[in-house]
Scaffold this motif. Structure first.
Motif, PDB file in Angstrom:
ATOM      1  N   ALA A 213       0.982  -1.245  -0.048  1.00  0.00           N
ATOM      2  CA  ALA A 213      -0.244   0.098   0.216  1.00  0.00           C
ATOM      3  C   ALA A 213       0.906   1.320   0.048  1.00  0.00           C
ATOM      4  CB  ALA A 213      -0.922  -0.074   1.290  1.00  0.00           C
ATOM      5  N   ARG A 214       2.007   0.981   0.760  1.00  0.00           N
ATOM      6  CA  ARG A 214       2.812   2.239   0.809  1.00  0.00           C
ATOM      7  C   ARG A 214       3.578   2.692  -0.535  1.00  0.00           C
ATOM      8  NH1 ARG A 214       4.759   1.320   7.015  1.00  0.00           N
ATOM      9  NH2 ARG A 214       2.989   2.644   8.318  1.00  0.00           N
ATOM     10  N   SER A 215       3.847   1.433  -1.204  1.00  0.00           N
ATOM     11  CA  SER A 215       4.547   1.559  -2.367  1.00  0.00           C
ATOM     12  C   SER A 215       3.801   2.171  -3.551  1.00  0.00           C
ATOM     13  CB  SER A 215       5.055   0.338  -2.889  1.00  0.00           C
ATOM     14  OG  SER A 215       3.977  -0.444  -3.346  1.00  0.00           O
ATOM     15  N   LEU A 216       2.458   2.271  -3.338  1.00  0.00           N
ATOM     16  CA  LEU A 216       1.353   2.667  -4.273  1.00  0.00           C
ATOM     17  C   LEU A 216       1.060   3.953  -3.849  1.00  0.00           C
ATOM     18  CD1 LEU A 216      -0.765  -0.585  -4.881  1.00  0.00           C
ATOM     19  CD2 LEU A 216       0.756   0.465  -6.645  1.00  0.00           C
ATOM     20  N   PHE A 217       0.556   4.435  -2.639  1.00  0.00           N
ATOM     21  CA  PHE A 217      -0.164   5.481  -2.238  1.00  0.00           C
ATOM     22  C   PHE A 217       0.553   6.313  -1.453  1.00  0.00           C
ATOM     23  CE2 PHE A 217      -3.159   1.986  -2.393  1.00  0.00           C
ATOM     24  CZ  PHE A 217      -4.351   2.512  -3.092  1.00  0.00           C
ATOM     25  N   SER A 335      -5.445   6.918 -15.123  1.00  0.00           N
ATOM     26  CA  SER A 335      -4.094   6.604 -15.506  1.00  0.00           C
ATOM     27  C   SER A 335      -3.683   5.335 -15.183  1.00  0.00           C
ATOM     28  CB  SER A 335      -3.331   7.808 -15.079  1.00  0.00           C
ATOM     29  OG  SER A 335      -2.849   7.506 -13.649  1.00  0.00           O
ATOM     30  N   PRO A 336      -2.529   4.997 -15.863  1.00  0.00           N
ATOM     31  CA  PRO A 336      -2.093   3.417 -15.278  1.00  0.00           C
ATOM     32  C   PRO A 336      -1.567   3.347 -13.910  1.00  0.00           C
ATOM     33  CG  PRO A 336      -0.798   4.120 -17.591  1.00  0.00           C
ATOM     34  CD  PRO A 336      -2.047   5.089 -16.883  1.00  0.00           C
ATOM     35  N   PRO A 337      -0.925   4.422 -13.155  1.00  0.00           N
ATOM     36  CA  PRO A 337      -0.921   4.331 -12.005  1.00  0.00           C
ATOM     37  C   PRO A 337      -1.929   4.205 -11.072  1.00  0.00           C
ATOM     38  CG  PRO A 337       0.772   5.877 -12.828  1.00  0.00           C
ATOM     39  CD  PRO A 337      -0.348   5.702 -13.876  1.00  0.00           C
ATOM     40  N   GLN A 340      -3.456   0.659 -11.354  1.00  0.00           N
ATOM     41  CA  GLN A 340      -2.660  -0.222 -10.331  1.00  0.00           C
ATOM     42  C   GLN A 340      -3.177  -0.057  -8.849  1.00  0.00           C
ATOM     43  OE1 GLN A 340       1.409   1.053 -11.342  1.00  0.00           O
ATOM     44  NE2 GLN A 340       1.917  -0.973 -11.208  1.00  0.00           N
ATOM     45  N   LYS A 341      -3.567   1.237  -8.327  1.00  0.00           N
ATOM     46  CA  LYS A 341      -4.219   1.191  -6.890  1.00  0.00           C
ATOM     47  C   LYS A 341      -5.463   0.663  -6.993  1.00  0.00           C
ATOM     48  CE  LYS A 341      -1.755   5.887  -6.887  1.00  0.00           C
ATOM     49  NZ  LYS A 341      -1.767   7.299  -6.656  1.00  0.00           N
TER      50      LYS A 341
END
Length: 358
Positions: A213-217, A335-337, A340-341
């Motif tokens: 979660a931290r790597s994404l948000f 968007s792609p990111p 992913q989330k």
């Protein structure tokens, strides 16, 4: 949201209907069946579902004010339904304004709980967890000693979701949306966003999940007040649209998660509605905009499947809105990111709700 039918005559009925317009049968939503039911009086305050021979039900206590149309099994000890029983402070019902607000808030809250039940997500209340269990306060604005209006705050803290009741008034909510330069602001949006904060605490607990979660948000431990101050002074990052679903999501990792959680709910529920109505898009000479929802969005194995169906449909919906002189229904870019989330949230929900409801 599914399209239902009257159990007495087969006429199509909707989630919020109280009465079948064809045969006049009283209607209610039975959570254990996840379906609208036609019911017949069975004496006292009991009703019998017309499609089955046994098992009396009764309406939620809030049905007395036409606030709720959900049913409760006769052997359930609660007087309120599976949505209303979480409420602690509610609008007054002794005047038309308070009653109208409560009816609109209740409608949005039931749409929220429909999704929670479909996914079979855990819903511990204050009876189970007195300090962090789920509870709702729908708050009235106040007037200070100088006669100035002090708006109630919408937010979340340790399981308590607070909602400013005045936002049930279209004029109030729209004025706030415009003043904050928001593209979208609704009651159901508030519910879906704030419940996202609650589920961060419920579902993002083990080290592996927390690290992902931290790597994404980002790191949710970042100073919240400082993040808001920076956003107020500097505005969102110039490239926010390439990394976030909204400008508000860019303010802090906790808000990014809650915003993506809300949008995941928006997309899934809207796709289920499209599926129920058999909607599809196939514009001539634009094959890339073709889409058909031929799957259950609530059981999608990945977010990309949802997005691939949602983008063409949302573009079509926005185009129809513009044809009517209305703002876009979905004024956001995935968007792609962001996808992913959304996929992380999909996996989170699938794990938590193993053994989905109907």
């Amino acid at each position: 949201m599914r399209l239902y039918e009257c159990g007495n005559c087969g006429t199509p009925v909707h989630f919020d209907n109280r009465v079948c317009i064809n045969c006049g049968s009283r209607l209610g939503f039975l959570p254990e069946a996840m379906a609208m039911q036609a019911v017949m009086p069975a004496g006292d305050d009991l009703w019998r579902v017309s499609s089955r021979q046994e098992g009396d039900v009764r309406f939620c206590a809030n049905a007395a004010h036409d606030i709720c149309n959900w049913l409760i099994s006769v052997n359930d000890e609660h007087t309120y339904c599976q949505a209303c029983r979480y409420n602690r402070m509610v609008p007054v019902t002794d005047n038309p304004e308070g009653l109208a607000r409560w009816q609109k808030i209740g409608q949005a809250q039931r749409h929220l709980f429909y999704s929670l039940l479909r996914w079979n997500l855990p819903r511990p209340g204050r009876d189970v967890d007195p300090q962090g269990g789920l509870v709702f306060d729908f708050l009235a604005d106040e007037v200070d000693s100088y006669g100035n209006l002090v708006p109630a705050m919408t937010g979340h803290e340790d399981g308590l979701i607070s909602l400013r009741a005045a936002e049930a008034d279209d004029a109030t909510r729209e004025s706030v949306r415009v003043s904050m330069n928001e593209p979208y602001r609704t009651l159901i949006g508030h519910f879906r966003h704030e419940i996202g904060h609650f589920y961060w605490g419920q579902l993002v607990r083990d080290d592996q999940t927390l690290n992902e979660a931290r790597s994404l948000f980002g790191d949710e431990r970042a100073d919240y007040a400082e993040a808001l101050r920076r956003n107020y002074e500097q505005g969102p990052p110039a490239d926010w649209q390439t990394r976030f679903i909204s400008t508000y999501a860019s303010t802090h990792p906790a808000e990014d998660f809650a915003e993506c959680w809300a949008h995941f709910f928006h997309i899934v529920d809207a796709l289920e509605t499209a599926h129920s109505f058999g909607l599809s898009t196939e514009p001539r000479r634009h094959e890339g905009m073709a889409a058909e929802v031929d799957f259950d969005p609530y059981r999608a194995t990945d977010a990309q499947t949802l997005v691939d169906a949602w983008i063409p449909l949302s573009v079509a919906l926005n185009s129809i809105q513009r044809s009517m002189g209305q703002p876009d229904s979905y004024p956001f870019v995935l968007s792609p990111p962001v996808v992913q989330k959304l996929d992380f949230i999909n996996r989170l929900i699938r794990r938590a709700g193993a053994g989905y409801s109907q």
